[in-house]
Design an enzyme around this catalytic site. Structure first.
Site, PDB file in Angstrom:
ATOM      1  N   ARG A   1      15.862 -16.378  -8.292  1.00 58.71           N
ATOM      2  CA  ARG A   1      16.588 -15.196  -8.796  1.00 58.71           C
ATOM      3  C   ARG A   1      15.906 -13.983  -8.189  1.00 58.71           C
ATOM      4  NH1 ARG A   1      15.955 -11.637 -13.201  1.00 58.71           N
ATOM      5  NH2 ARG A   1      17.910 -10.839 -14.048  1.00 58.71           N
TER       6      ARG A   1
ATOM      7  N   LYS B   1      15.348  -8.772 -17.859  1.00 59.36           N
ATOM      8  CA  LYS B   1      16.728  -8.411 -17.506  1.00 59.36           C
ATOM      9  C   LYS B   1      17.133  -7.205 -18.343  1.00 59.36           C
ATOM     10  CE  LYS B   1      21.366 -10.464 -17.456  1.00 59.36           C
ATOM     11  NZ  LYS B   1      21.854  -9.979 -16.165  1.00 59.36           N
TER      12      LYS B   1
ATOM     13  N   SER C   1      26.287 -18.411 -17.061  1.00 58.91           N
ATOM     14  CA  SER C   1      25.738 -17.779 -18.277  1.00 58.91           C
ATOM     15  C   SER C   1      26.841 -17.584 -19.304  1.00 58.91           C
ATOM     16  CB  SER C   1      25.168 -16.399 -17.935  1.00 58.91           C
ATOM     17  OG  SER C   1      24.302 -16.496 -16.852  1.00 58.91           O
TER      18      SER C   1
HETATM   19  C1  LIG Z   1      19.595 -20.564 -16.488  1.00 59.22           C
HETATM   20  C2  LIG Z   1      20.078 -19.168 -16.446  1.00 59.22           C
HETATM   21  N1  LIG Z   1      20.799 -18.711 -17.445  1.00 59.22           N
HETATM   22  C3  LIG Z   1      21.264 -17.434 -17.421  1.00 59.22           C
HETATM   23  C4  LIG Z   1      20.980 -16.634 -16.350  1.00 59.22           C
HETATM   24  C5  LIG Z   1      21.528 -15.229 -16.240  1.00 59.22           C
HETATM   25  O1  LIG Z   1      22.461 -15.152 -15.199  1.00 59.22           O
HETATM   26  P1  LIG Z   1      23.355 -13.823 -15.050  1.00 59.22           P
HETATM   27  O2  LIG Z   1      24.057 -13.650 -16.339  1.00 59.22           O
HETATM   28  O3  LIG Z   1      24.135 -13.930 -13.831  1.00 59.22           O
HETATM   29  O4  LIG Z   1      22.278 -12.707 -14.901  1.00 59.22           O
HETATM   30  P2  LIG Z   1      21.287 -12.522 -13.665  1.00 59.22           P
HETATM   31  O5  LIG Z   1      20.288 -13.623 -13.714  1.00 59.22           O
HETATM   32  O6  LIG Z   1      22.094 -12.600 -12.414  1.00 59.22           O
HETATM   33  O7  LIG Z   1      20.681 -11.187 -13.891  1.00 59.22           O
HETATM   34  C6  LIG Z   1      20.208 -17.151 -15.324  1.00 59.22           C
HETATM   35  N2  LIG Z   1      19.881 -16.434 -14.254  1.00 59.22           N
HETATM   36  N3  LIG Z   1      19.775 -18.422 -15.386  1.00 59.22           N
HETATM   37  C1  LIG Z   2      17.957 -13.815 -16.403  1.00 57.29           C
HETATM   38  C2  LIG Z   2      18.124 -13.704 -17.848  1.00 57.29           C
HETATM   39  N1  LIG Z   2      19.327 -13.928 -18.422  1.00 57.29           N
HETATM   40  C3  LIG Z   2      19.315 -13.788 -19.736  1.00 57.29           C
HETATM   41  S1  LIG Z   2      17.797 -13.329 -20.296  1.00 57.29           S
HETATM   42  C4  LIG Z   2      17.147 -13.381 -18.734  1.00 57.29           C
HETATM   43  C5  LIG Z   2      15.743 -13.068 -18.418  1.00 57.29           C
HETATM   44  C6  LIG Z   2      14.780 -14.120 -18.900  1.00 57.29           C
HETATM   45  O1  LIG Z   2      13.495 -13.759 -18.521  1.00 57.29           O
HETATM   46  P1  LIG Z   2      12.231 -14.016 -19.437  1.00 57.29           P
HETATM   47  O2  LIG Z   2      12.040 -15.498 -19.505  1.00 57.29           O
HETATM   48  O3  LIG Z   2      11.104 -13.319 -18.720  1.00 57.29           O
HETATM   49  O4  LIG Z   2      12.516 -13.377 -20.770  1.00 57.29           O
END
Ligand SMILES: Cc1ncc(COP(=O)(O)OP(=O)(O)O)c(N)n1
Ligand SMILES: Cc1ncsc1CCOP(=O)(O)O
Ligand SMILES: [Mg+2]
Length: 535
Positions: A355, A453, A424
Site C-alpha cells: 500500500r 488512514k 473494503s
Molecule cells: C485488507 C485491507 N482492508 C481495507 C483496506 C483499505 O482499502 P481502501 O478502502 O481502498 O483504502 P486505502 O488502503 O486505499 O487507503 C486495505 N488497504 N486493506
Molecule cells: C488502510 C486502512 N483501511 C482502513 S483502516 C486502515 C489503516 C490501518 O492501519 P493501522 O493498522 O496502522 O491502523
C-alpha cells in the site's frame, strides 16, 4: 539457536557485509566475492536419488544454498525398497567431517541416516571441535519402504549426545515413538505430548513431529513445539506415490532456510510449503516400478513455464496475519519495502499488501517485483493496493480495492478469474455487493481509530460483527489493530472472520519480525480458544 551469527566465524579475514539484519543471504568479501549460505548434510547415499544425500543436494540447490556432503552409508535402493546397505567406516566418516568442517565455513549441519553408534559419536566429537550455527537432526531410522536404516543401539546415543545439541529434531511418528520407547502415537494430542517429552527429556531446542502417517486425517498435520508454544501446521495431503524422500527434503529445506538467516518457525513453514508444492507438481511423474517414487525437487524451475496461466489459488486462511506496507513508516525507520516485507514474512505474516500512496510508478513497480520474489520464495501471496496496473505489470497474486477505487467487476475482468481481489466494506450492503461482483474477501474497518488512514470512519467491533454476519465472503479486520486489542477482535468468534490486517503495529515498530511473530501467536491462539480455527 545462534544461526543469526552466520558467517561471523570468518571475521578478521573477510570484510563481512550483512545483507539484512537477521537474514544473511550472502557475505561480501574484500574482493567482492559472494559467500553462499552453506549446509553440510551427514547422511546416506540413495542410489535411486529420491532420498538421502541426493535429496539433500537437490533440496538445497532448489533453495539457493550450497550443500556439502559427508556420506555415512551407501545404499542400493530403488522405488521398490532397499536391496543393500554398505556402511562407511566411522573413521572415514570422521575424516570427511574433518575435511569439510575445517575448511568450508559450514553454517548449518543437517543429519540423516547415522547407522552406527560410532558414526553418531564421530559426528558429536567433530561438532564439538567445529561448532556450527545450527544443527538439524532428522532421526532417520526406517526408510519409506519400511527397511531399517539405524538399529535400536543407535537410539541411546541419539538421545544422550546428538539431540541435546540439536536446534531442531524432525522425527516422523515411528521415529518419535522409537525415541520414546515405543509408545503409541495415534492422535494430534499424542503428537503434542510426544513433542513435549522429546523436547523436555532429550534437549533439542525445537521439535517437529511429522504426522504424515497419522490415521484418519485428511490433512498432513505436523506439530511444532518450541518449548513454549505448540503450532499445528497443516497442509493438504497430496495423493501421490511419489513421496520417497519427503523427510530428508523437509529437514534439508529447514536447514537451508536457517543457513539463509531465517528464524526457526518461518523456516519450518517455508520447508513445508516447498515440499507440498514439489509433491503436488510431481504427483503424476513416473519413475520406477515400485510403490514409492521420487519427486522433482527442482520443479520450481519449470513451474513458471508450466503454470504461467495458473497463479496461486486463494486460501482464506492466508488472511490470518495480513501485513499492509507503508512507505512513510519505512522511510522513518530507514528500511526498504522489500526488507520490511521479508521481515514481516519471517515473523509469520501470511499475506502481504503493498500500500504505497506516495511513490512514483516506476519505483512502485520495481519494489513490487522484488517483493514478489520474496513472497513467492516463502509461498506468501502478494497483493497490490489500488493499482491494478502495477499488479498486472508484475504478475502479483491480486489486488485490494476500496469503494472508490476500480470497481471489483472491472478489476476482475482485467485480472482474470484466478487472481485474488479484496474489497473494503463498512456495511452489509457493500459486503453483499462485493460477493456479487466477484471479490474473494473483504477488508472491514477501521475497527478502531487509526492515524495511518486520514479521515477514516471507525465502525467499531459492532460494525465489524454486522459486516461479518452479512458477508458470504471471508473477512479480515483492519484499523488500529495491535497486540493490545487483537484478542478482542478475534474473540468475536465469527466463522468468516479470518484474521487481522495491520500497518503501524508492524511497520512503525523497531523489529517487524518479532511484532509479526507476537501478533501471529495472539491471533492463532485466540482463534483456537474461540474454536473457529480452520488451519
Ligand atoms: C485488507 C485491507 N482492508 C481495507 C483496506 C483499505 O482499502 P481502501 O478502502 O481502498 O483504502 P486505502 O488502503 O486505499 O487507503 C486495505 N488497504 N486493506
Ligand atoms: C488502510 C486502512 N483501511 C482502513 S483502516 C486502515 C489503516 C490501518 O492501519 P493501522 O493498522 O496502522 O491502523
Ligand atoms: Mg484504495
Amino acid at each position: 539457536m545462534q544461526v543469526f551469527m552466520l558467517g561471523f566465524q570468518l571475521s578478521g579475514v573477510l570484510n563481512l557485509k550483512a545483507v539484512h539484519e537477521t537474514n544473511v543471504y550472502a557475505v561480501t568479501t574484500g574482493c567482492s566475492k559472494q559467500r553462499l549460505p552453506h549446509v553440510l548434510t551427514v547422511a546416506g547415499s540413495d542410489s535411486g536419488a529420491g532420498a538421502g544425500i541426493q535429496a539433500d543436494l537437490k533440496a538445497c540447490a532448489a533453495r539457493g544454498v550450497y550443500c556439502s556432503t559427508v556420506v555415512t552409508a551407501v545404499t542400493a535402493q530403488n522405488t521398490v525398497g532397499v536391496q543393500g546397505v554398505n556402511i562407511v567406516p566411522e573413521r572415514f566418516v570422521s575424516e570427511q567431517l574433518q575435511s569439510v568442517l575445517s575448511d568450508m565455513n559450514v553454517d548449518v549441519v543437517k543429519t540423516g541416516m547415522l547407522p552406527t553408534v560410532g558414526i553418531v559419536k564421530a559426528l558429536y566429537d567433530r561438532l564439538k571441535q567445529y561448532p556450527v550455527q545450527a544443527l538439524v537432526v532428522d532421526p532417520v531410522m526406517v526408510s519409506t519402504s519400511g527397511d531399517v536404516l539405524a538399529g535400536p543401539s543407535v537410539l541411546d546415543t541419539f538421545r544422550d549426545q546428538l539431540l541435546p545439541m540439536a536446534d531442531i529434531a524432525t522425527p516422523n511418528l515411528k521415529e518419535a515413538s522409537a525415541l520414546l520407547g515405543g509408545i503409541r502415537l495415534q492422535t494430534v494430542s499424542d503428537m503434542r505430548s510426544a513433542a513435549k517429552s522429546i523436547h523436555n527429556n532429550m534437549g533439542p531446542r525445537n521439535v517437529l513431529i511429522k504426522g504424515g502417517d497419522l490415521p484418519a486425517s485428511s490433512d498432513a498435520v505436523d506439530i511444532f513445539f518450541d518449548g513454549v508454544e505448540f503450532y499445528e501446521l497443516r497442509s493438504s495431503r497430496i495423493q501421490t506415490r511419489n513421496s520417497h524422500g519427503t523427510g530428508c527434503t523437509l529437514a534439508s529445506c529447514i536447514a537451508a532456510e536457517l543457513a539463509k538467516g531465517s528464524q526457526m518457525l518461518p523456516a519450518v513453514r517455508v520447508a513445508k510449503h516447498y515440499v507440498e508444492t514439489a509433491l503436488d507438481y510431481s504427483k503424476d511423474i513416473l519413475i520406477g516400478n515400485g510403490l514409492q517414487g521420487p519427486f522433482d525437487h527442482l520443479c520450481k524451475l519449470k513451474r513458471n513455464i508450466r503454470n504461467s496461466s495458473k497463479p496461486q489459488r486463494f486460501d482464506p486462511d492466508d488472511l490470518l496475519l495480513y501485513a499492509v506496507t507503508d512507505s512513510r513508516m519505512n522511510n522513518k525507520w530507514g528500511r526498504s519495502i522489500t526488507d520490511s516485507v521479508r521481515a514481516a514474512i519471517e515473523g509469520g505474516a501470511t499475506i502481504v499488501q503493498l500500500r504505497e500512496k506516495d511513490i512514483e510508478t516506476s519505483n512502485f513497480l520495481e519494489a513490487a517485483k522484488k517483493s514478489l520474489e520474496v513472497c513467492r520464495s516463502h509461498g506468501v501471496p502478494l497483493l497490490i493496493n489500488d493499482r491494478i496496473d502495477i499488479a498486472l505489470a508484475c504478475d502479483a497474486d491480486g489486488v485490494h480495492v476500496g469503494q472508490s477505487d476500480m470497481p471489483v467487476h472491472v478489476a476482475r475482468s482485467l485480472l482474470g478469474p484466478e487472481k485474488i481481489i479484496g474489497v473494503s466494506c463498512k456495511t452489509p450492503e457493500q459486503a453483499h455487493q462485493a460477493w456479487v461482483n466477484g471479490a474473494d474477501y473483504i477488508g472491514s474497518g477501521g475497527v478502531y481509530s487509526t492515524n495511518t488512514k486520514a479521515n477514516n470512519i471507525t465502525i467499531g467491533l459492532d460494525g465489524l460483527k454486522t459486516v461479518c454476519l452479512a458477508s458470504k465472503l471471508p473477512v479480515v479486520a483492519i484499523g488500529g489493530i495491535g497486540p493490545s486489542n487483537v484478542r478482542a477482535v478475534m474473540e468475536l468468534g465469527l466463522e468468516n472472520l479470518k484474521g487481522v490486517a495491520v500497518v503501524s503495529a508492524l511497520f512503525d515498530r523497531e523489529c517487524i519480525a518479532s511484532e509479526a511473530q507476537n501478533l501471529h501467536t495472539l491471533v492463532s491462539e485466540t482463534m483456537k480458544a474461540t474454536s473457529v480455527f480452520h488451519d
